[in-house]
Design a protein around this motif. Structure first.
Motif, PDB file in Angstrom:
ATOM      1  N   ALA A 198     -64.646  17.261  21.561  1.00  0.00           N
ATOM      2  CA  ALA A 198     -65.076  17.837  20.286  1.00  0.00           C
ATOM      3  C   ALA A 198     -66.437  18.496  20.473  1.00  0.00           C
ATOM      4  CB  ALA A 198     -65.181  16.734  19.237  1.00  0.00           C
ATOM      5  N   TYR A 199     -66.618  19.643  19.880  1.00  0.00           N
ATOM      6  CA  TYR A 199     -67.952  20.247  19.815  1.00  0.00           C
ATOM      7  C   TYR A 199     -67.989  21.230  18.658  1.00  0.00           C
ATOM      8  CZ  TYR A 199     -65.721  23.806  22.905  1.00  0.00           C
ATOM      9  OH  TYR A 199     -64.887  24.726  23.477  1.00  0.00           O
ATOM     10  N   ALA A 200     -69.203  21.646  18.345  1.00  0.00           N
ATOM     11  CA  ALA A 200     -69.392  22.657  17.303  1.00  0.00           C
ATOM     12  C   ALA A 200     -70.163  23.801  17.946  1.00  0.00           C
ATOM     13  CB  ALA A 200     -70.160  22.050  16.134  1.00  0.00           C
TER      14      ALA A 200
ATOM     15  N   LEU B 112     -70.769  19.152  28.818  1.00  0.00           N
ATOM     16  CA  LEU B 112     -71.679  18.922  27.689  1.00  0.00           C
ATOM     17  C   LEU B 112     -72.329  20.245  27.327  1.00  0.00           C
ATOM     18  CD1 LEU B 112     -73.525  15.661  28.826  1.00  0.00           C
ATOM     19  CD2 LEU B 112     -71.878  15.875  26.954  1.00  0.00           C
ATOM     20  N   ARG B 113     -72.256  20.591  26.065  1.00  0.00           N
ATOM     21  CA  ARG B 113     -72.776  21.880  25.597  1.00  0.00           C
ATOM     22  C   ARG B 113     -73.862  21.650  24.558  1.00  0.00           C
ATOM     23  NH1 ARG B 113     -67.725  25.161  25.918  1.00  0.00           N
ATOM     24  NH2 ARG B 113     -66.259  23.835  27.023  1.00  0.00           N
ATOM     25  N   PHE B 114     -74.638  22.684  24.265  1.00  0.00           N
ATOM     26  CA  PHE B 114     -75.536  22.569  23.109  1.00  0.00           C
ATOM     27  C   PHE B 114     -74.664  22.182  21.905  1.00  0.00           C
ATOM     28  CE2 PHE B 114     -79.030  25.826  24.564  1.00  0.00           C
ATOM     29  CZ  PHE B 114     -79.124  25.171  25.769  1.00  0.00           C
TER      30      PHE B 114
ATOM     31  N   THR C 282     -73.776  29.029  21.063  1.00  0.00           N
ATOM     32  CA  THR C 282     -74.363  27.750  21.503  1.00  0.00           C
ATOM     33  C   THR C 282     -73.317  26.809  22.118  1.00  0.00           C
ATOM     34  OG1 THR C 282     -74.142  26.904  19.252  1.00  0.00           O
ATOM     35  CG2 THR C 282     -76.301  27.794  19.871  1.00  0.00           C
ATOM     36  N   ASP C 283     -72.046  27.039  21.814  1.00  0.00           N
ATOM     37  CA  ASP C 283     -71.008  26.215  22.443  1.00  0.00           C
ATOM     38  C   ASP C 283     -70.743  26.656  23.874  1.00  0.00           C
ATOM     39  OD1 ASP C 283     -70.000  28.442  20.742  1.00  0.00           O
ATOM     40  OD2 ASP C 283     -68.144  28.065  21.816  1.00  0.00           O
ATOM     41  N   ASN C 284     -71.290  27.783  24.269  1.00  0.00           N
ATOM     42  CA  ASN C 284     -71.102  28.260  25.637  1.00  0.00           C
ATOM     43  C   ASN C 284     -72.365  28.092  26.481  1.00  0.00           C
ATOM     44  OD1 ASN C 284     -68.481  28.969  25.041  1.00  0.00           O
ATOM     45  ND2 ASN C 284     -69.013  31.065  24.468  1.00  0.00           N
ATOM     46  N   MET C 285     -73.255  27.207  26.053  1.00  0.00           N
ATOM     47  CA  MET C 285     -74.484  26.911  26.786  1.00  0.00           C
ATOM     48  C   MET C 285     -74.445  25.450  27.212  1.00  0.00           C
ATOM     49  SD  MET C 285     -76.330  29.691  26.625  1.00  0.00           S
ATOM     50  CE  MET C 285     -74.872  30.735  26.678  1.00  0.00           C
TER      51      MET C 285
ATOM     52  N   ILE D 188     -71.454  28.940  31.928  1.00  0.00           N
ATOM     53  CA  ILE D 188     -70.082  28.539  31.603  1.00  0.00           C
ATOM     54  C   ILE D 188     -69.440  29.596  30.716  1.00  0.00           C
ATOM     55  CG2 ILE D 188     -70.511  27.265  29.444  1.00  0.00           C
ATOM     56  CD1 ILE D 188     -68.561  25.125  30.444  1.00  0.00           C
ATOM     57  N   ASP D 189     -68.127  29.641  30.736  1.00  0.00           N
ATOM     58  CA  ASP D 189     -67.316  30.446  29.844  1.00  0.00           C
ATOM     59  C   ASP D 189     -67.387  31.938  30.152  1.00  0.00           C
ATOM     60  OD1 ASP D 189     -65.560  30.971  27.773  1.00  0.00           O
ATOM     61  OD2 ASP D 189     -66.323  29.257  26.656  1.00  0.00           O
ATOM     62  N   TYR D 190     -66.605  32.297  31.149  1.00  0.00           N
ATOM     63  CA  TYR D 190     -66.570  33.687  31.588  1.00  0.00           C
ATOM     64  C   TYR D 190     -65.503  34.444  30.819  1.00  0.00           C
ATOM     65  CZ  TYR D 190     -69.624  32.179  35.296  1.00  0.00           C
ATOM     66  OH  TYR D 190     -70.702  31.686  35.984  1.00  0.00           O
TER      67      TYR D 190
END
Ligand code: AMP
Ligand code: MG
Length: 486
Positions: free
Chosen positions: A77-79, A182-184, A251-254, A261-263
């Motif tokens: 889960a993330y936002a 783990l993302r922001f 911020t979910d890609n940091m 991350i996330d190309y």
């Protein structure tokens, strides 16, 4: 060793965190998984058995038809703030199989991307198309070879099933390897929807995994914030120094680890222009090349906000600590970038005039639409190819100043050139080369991509075989567009 011993050595520390952080979910089986590319050296460093991984059995694992021994698949889960708007997200088309413990004791997330729907899929199909998964493979491996912290790509399998975007496309699954996912946005999820206790658990987990040295610090959550700021200052400076445009710095890609991350819609800049944007959905240029450092600071401020309850009992004091930490970012970023730029120009020490020397060069490059990578390469090898820039009188004046600056330092000319060779890649994944490789691959010919990967695997080699990969497309109209890759 049997064929079925792929060499997985999973531990699943994330599944020991509070239940709200994830949902157990298996990949959805696919009709006929087929391996199209795999990363043997990465597999070996992870402690995997390359032959087993590439065997029919290994491919059923990479396709999600067989759960590897010891894995405990979950969607996280993330936002996150997407183009500035806060929203609930989560792994909508990926599952984390588990954390592979390598022979040297390191821990890496193993994630299948494109593995089917999860409770976080919203309206998406949970799948991915072959082209974008190969694109992530090529660019993430190129970034790694350029010395830039990044998630890695272990393998791509086709699923034997179509995915429907504007048209039907072949479906594929990428196996992604990351220090963690783990993302922001993971912190934003917990700070917004969880308890303070859960936030503490998450922060301690992040410290354990990525910043173990600060564990005993009096103010370890402040140290965590400072550590993440420091790594992102270094990371974004590295992006800028090679002309990499992430394209979707939500911020979910940091990452908390400081890896790229996330190309999705990322691409490398050709002609130097801070306003360069490739992403088809980035109409405002929010994530333009020249904006990346500012967005990095903005994203870090969102991360800092999450930590405020942990920084101090007194909210005002906590806010002050967070603001002080964030205010360091610009200076830290600049120091990284400045040191990298000096190295690109063969300069070892730091002098006052260096700043304007660099700024003047960039200004001229923009004015003359000079190719970013090839300009620095030309300076490295003292080969003034036929660029408008090099024929200008401004450049001649600038060059005099630069050569005088090099003469002033104690290091020999050879040392200076070596520094430039190590700081200026001969090749980057040029957009037309990437597209050419993807086109061929999607039509069943992987040789073009394999050659490209080979050339990109050693960007500072400056070898003859790289020559063809340095050139711009013949008829570049500057309208290259990238897509989010769903
Ligand atoms: P991204 O733009 O790749 O960072 O993805 C943003 C969000 O959309 C994440 O929560 C993804 O998991 C989700 N997502 C992207 N593509 C799909 C898809 N095909 N199906 C379900 N969810 C998706
Ligand atoms: Mg994402």
């Amino acid at each position: 060793m049997t064929n079925k011993n792929t060499g997985w050595n999973f531990d699943n520390s994330y599944t020991r965190l509070p239940n709200s952080f994830f949902t157990p979910v298996n990949p959805t089986a696919v009709s006929s998984p087929k391996l199209v590319i795999s990363n043997d050296s990465l597999a070996t460093s992870l402690g995997l058995n390359v032959d087993s991984l590439k065997s029919q059995y290994g491919v059923t694992e990479l396709g999600g038809n067989q759960i590897p021994e010891g894995a405990s698949p979950i969607a996280q889960a993330y936002a996150g703030h997407q183009f500035g708007n806060f929203t609930m997200l989560g792994d909508g088309r990926a599952v984390l199989l588990g954390e592979q413990i390598t022979p040297s004791g390191e821990r890496f997330d193993i994630q299948l991307k494109g593995s089917g729907p999860t409770p976080y899929s919203r309206r998406g199909d949970g799948r991915a198309a072959l082209g974008p998964m190969l694109r992530e493979y090529i660019i993430s491996e190129a970034m790694h070879a350029l010395g830039i912290p990044t998630t890695r790509s272990l393998a791509v399998v086709t699923t034997g099933e179509p995915v429907y975007r504007e048209t039907a496309l072949p479906g594929a699954i990428l196996t992604r390897v990351a220090a963690s996912h783990l993302r922001f946005g993971t912190f934003q999820f917990t700070a917004n929807f969880g308890t303070i206790e859960e936030l503490k658990i998450l922060a301690d987990y992040a410290i354990d995994r990525h910043y173990p040295d600060i564990k005993a610090d009096d103010q370890r959550y402040l140290s965590l914030l400072q550590g993440v700021i420091k790594r992102h200052a270094a990371l974004i400076a590295k992006w800028q120094l090679v002309g990499f445009i992430h394209g979707v710095m939500n911020t979910d890609n940091m990452t908390i680890s400081g890896e790229t991350i996330d190309y999705g819609p990322c691409a490398f800049m050709d002609d130097y222009d801070p306003a360069t944007v490739f992403s088809s959905i980035d109409h405002q240029g929010r994530y333009a090349y020249g904006n990346q450092p500012y967005i990095g600071g903005w994203n870090l401020a969102r991360f800092a906000e999450c930590l405020i309850p942990l920084l101090h009992d007194d909210q005002e004091q906590a806010l002050k600590l967070a603001q002080e930490a964030i205010s360091e970012f610009n200076q830290l970023y600049h120091a990284n970038w400045f040191a990298g730029m000096r190295a690109k120009l063969g300069i070892f020490n730091e002098e006052k005039e260096d700043e304007s020397l660099i700024e003047d060069l960039l200004k001229m490059m923009q004015e003359y639409s000079a190719d970013y990578t090839n300009t620095f390469r030309a300076l490295t090898f003292d080969k003034r190819e036929d660029f408008a820039l090099f024929n200008s009188t401004e450049f001649a004046q600038w060059e005099k100043l630069w050569l005088a600056r090099l003469d002033k330092q104690k290091e020999a000319k050879e040392a200076s050139q070596q520094l430039m060779k190590n700081s200026n890649p001969a090749v980057i994944p040029r957009n037309h080369r990437v597209e050419e490789a993807l086109d061929a691959a999607v039509n069943g010919d992987y040789s073009v991509m394999e050659q490209l990967l080979d050339v990109l695997s050693n960007p500072y080699a400056h070898s003859n075989k790289q020559a063809d990969y340095r050139t711009m497309p013949l008829h570049s109209d500057g309208s290259y567009q990238t897509f989010c890759g769903t």
